[in-house]
Design a protein around this motif. Structure first.
Motif, mmCIF file in Angstrom:
data_model
loop_
_atom_site.group_PDB
_atom_site.id
_atom_site.type_symbol
_atom_site.label_atom_id
_atom_site.label_comp_id
_atom_site.label_asym_id
_atom_site.label_seq_id
_atom_site.Cartn_x
_atom_site.Cartn_y
_atom_site.Cartn_z
ATOM 1 N N VAL A 10 25.150 -7.988 35.097
ATOM 2 C CA VAL A 10 24.460 -7.908 33.807
ATOM 3 C C VAL A 10 23.375 -6.838 33.856
ATOM 4 N N HIS A 11 22.627 -6.816 34.955
ATOM 5 C CA HIS A 11 21.537 -5.850 35.070
ATOM 6 C C HIS A 11 22.068 -4.420 35.009
ATOM 7 N N LEU A 12 23.107 -4.111 35.776
ATOM 8 C CA LEU A 12 23.647 -2.749 35.767
ATOM 9 C C LEU A 12 24.236 -2.407 34.401
ATOM 10 N N ASN B 296 30.737 9.403 49.811
ATOM 11 C CA ASN B 296 30.300 9.014 51.145
ATOM 12 C C ASN B 296 30.993 7.751 51.661
ATOM 13 N N GLY B 297 32.017 7.300 50.929
ATOM 14 C CA GLY B 297 32.836 6.192 51.386
ATOM 15 C C GLY B 297 32.171 4.839 51.363
ATOM 16 N N SER B 298 31.094 4.694 50.600
ATOM 17 C CA SER B 298 30.385 3.407 50.570
ATOM 18 C C SER B 298 30.634 2.610 49.295
ATOM 19 N N ALA B 299 31.388 3.175 48.362
ATOM 20 C CA ALA B 299 31.807 2.425 47.163
ATOM 21 C C ALA B 299 33.308 2.231 47.255
ATOM 22 N N ARG B 300 33.716 0.977 47.431
ATOM 23 C CA ARG B 300 35.134 0.696 47.588
ATOM 24 C C ARG B 300 35.567 -0.235 46.468
ATOM 25 N N LEU B 301 36.156 -1.332 46.816
ATOM 26 C CA LEU B 301 36.765 -2.185 45.796
ATOM 27 C C LEU B 301 35.747 -2.747 44.802
ATOM 28 N N GLU C 40 34.542 -0.932 41.076
ATOM 29 C CA GLU C 40 34.896 -1.636 39.835
ATOM 30 C C GLU C 40 33.654 -1.933 38.998
ATOM 31 N N LEU C 41 32.589 -2.395 39.645
ATOM 32 C CA LEU C 41 31.355 -2.728 38.926
ATOM 33 C C LEU C 41 30.786 -1.505 38.216
ATOM 34 N N PHE C 42 30.710 -0.376 38.905
ATOM 35 C CA PHE C 42 30.125 0.823 38.303
ATOM 36 C C PHE C 42 31.044 1.405 37.225
#
Length: 449
Positions: A103-105, A136-141, A145-147
């Motif tokens: 919700v916050h994002l 940088n490979g730190s956002a995955r599944l 999806e959230l972003f």
């Protein structure tokens, strides 16, 4: 959220609602530092995923981690790697889990959590945070999806409501503040320090407001020249910045510098030449560009990000109705996101059911093969399609219900009942977390590379 989740989406942050600018600037993450920070969060602190959203009004870390331990780990990261006295700033932090983090994002991306409600820049900043984490490979599944969904919320908010009506940004608020100080900007000489995106937007607003003379100065003179030529202004070498303080009426500073670019000594020398003529400084950079000690100098009036609160209060009041419309969009998108998120944990169970159905098909075909007599390849494929179609129809409703159970308060109990009814091996249908999904996503990426 379902109670059987072990991997959580977590947010630890600080923003203009919870901390003044002198606190916020201590937690700013320059873009050049973010790759190493993301690598350490994932590599050294045991977090599955991480993304950083750092703007002039907020610094937020979004994480995918096992349980609430991720928040302890990110606090340790801030203390050990960023030199932050976490204990001293604890009262300024907010921490959010799962649906609250989502919700916050969504509120951030839609612009309703911004200092200037409905401002347009935040959507691009959220997109850049995602791109940085992806690169940088730190956002995955999970965080991907959230972003992605938050970006959709932001686009819908601006397309389906009037929340972004007009040109709204920190830059417009700064120019409006300047207009309150001087009744008529057409007689003013304004020095803009910084030729980045924020500086360029602010410069455009100044020109549209009719300033008599616009000076542009940045560390890269070519960028100053380019921006000044576009807007009919004059480029000033950065080395001559201090000298211009004796001439101009207003300074608006918006650089990405990590230290002060205008200091009290520069201002004192300028004020000796100004002979009592006041100088107005508007600092919209975080970290700040202008030493706050400037306020101690006679006839120097310094405004910073927190000074814009009074300017934007009326803007928020005007948009209250639109905020409610945006919140309705957020509520709808949140429901869709949580349905997806909760269903992640059902993956092993669904695969196990499909595998069991396939195994039964093979058993039945083998059992009846002697009764059917020799089958050609086409005939055998036809029988296999009939069995597979029957199995798919039989499993359709149970699979739909499994996904629905995942969003039920008693989801674990219901899904465990399904597992036992179909006599599925517990080792292949663990429902404890979507961690296995994360691992599979990582393995898939490795195979691609």
């Amino acid at each position: 959220m379902s109670t059987f989740k072990a991997v959580h989406i977590l947010t630890l942050g600080i923003n203009h609602h919870t901390a003044p600018v002198e606190i916020r600037e201590r937690l700013a993450f320059p873009e050049s530092d973010q790759p190493s920070a993301l690598a350490r969060l994932v590599g050294d602190y045991g977090l599955h995923e991480a993304a950083i959203l750092s703007t002039c009004n907020r610094s937020e870390l979004y994480l995918a981690a096992d349980g609430d331990s991720g928040l302890a780990q990110v606090r340790r990261f801030l203390a050990e790697c960023q030199g932050v006295d976490v204990a001293a700033l604890e009262s300024h932090f907010y921490q959010l889990n799962d649906s609250d983090a989502a919700v916050h994002l969504f509120r951030v991306a839609s612009g309703i959590d911004s200092l200037v409600v409905g401002e347009s820049e935040i959507l691009g900043q959220v997109r850049r945070a995602l791109e940085m984490a992806q690169q940088n490979g730190s956002a995955r599944l999970l965080l991907n999806e959230l972003f992605q969904r938050s970006l959709r919320v932001g686009k819908r908010a601006r397309a389906e409501t009037e929340i972004g009506r007009g040109r709204l940004s920190i830059g417009t608020a700064a120019v409006e503040l300047a207009g309150q100080v001087f009744e008529n900007l057409t007689s003013c000489c304004v020095l803009l320090v910084g030729a980045g995106k924020m500086g360029a937007l602010t410069a455009q607003y100044l020109v549209d407001s009719g300033v008599e003379r616009l000076l542009v100065s940045s560390r890269t003179f070519a960028r100053s020249q380019s921006l000044a030529s576009q807007l009919g202004g004059e480029a000033v070498p950065f080395e001559e910045l201090a000298a211009q303080l004796a001439v101009v009426d207003i300074v608006i500073s918006a650089t990405a510098a990590m230290d002060y670019v205008i200091r009290p000594a520069d201002l004192r020398r300028a004020m000796e030449q100004r002979r009592g003529r006041p100088l107005f400084l508007i600092d919209i950079a975080v970290p700040r560009d202008i030493d706050p000690a400037a306020r101690d100098i006679d006839n120097v009036f310094l405004f910073d990000m927190d000074s814009l609160e009074q300017v934007v209060a009326a803007n928020r009041q005007e948009r209250e109705g639109e905020i409610r419309c945006v919140q309705a969009i957020i509520d709808h998108e949140l429901k869709e996101f949580l349905y997806w998120f909760n269903a992640l944990g059902t993956g092993p169970l669904i695969r196990a059911l499909r595998q069991r159905a396939a195994h039964l098909q093979e058993q039945e075909l083998a059992r009846w093969a002697s009764h059917l007599g020799p089958l050609s390849t086409d005939e055998r494929q036809l029988v296999e399609r009939i069995l597979r179609g029957y199995a798919n129809k039989l499993l359709h409703d149970p699979l739909v219900q499994i996904r629905e159970f995942a969003n039920d308060d008693e989801g674990y109990v219901r899904l465990d009942t399904v597992r036992r009814l179909f006599r599925l091996d517990d080792s292949t249908t663990r429902l404890s977390s979507p961690k296995s999904e994360l691992a599979e996503a990582d393995e898939a990426e490795e195979k691609k590379s």
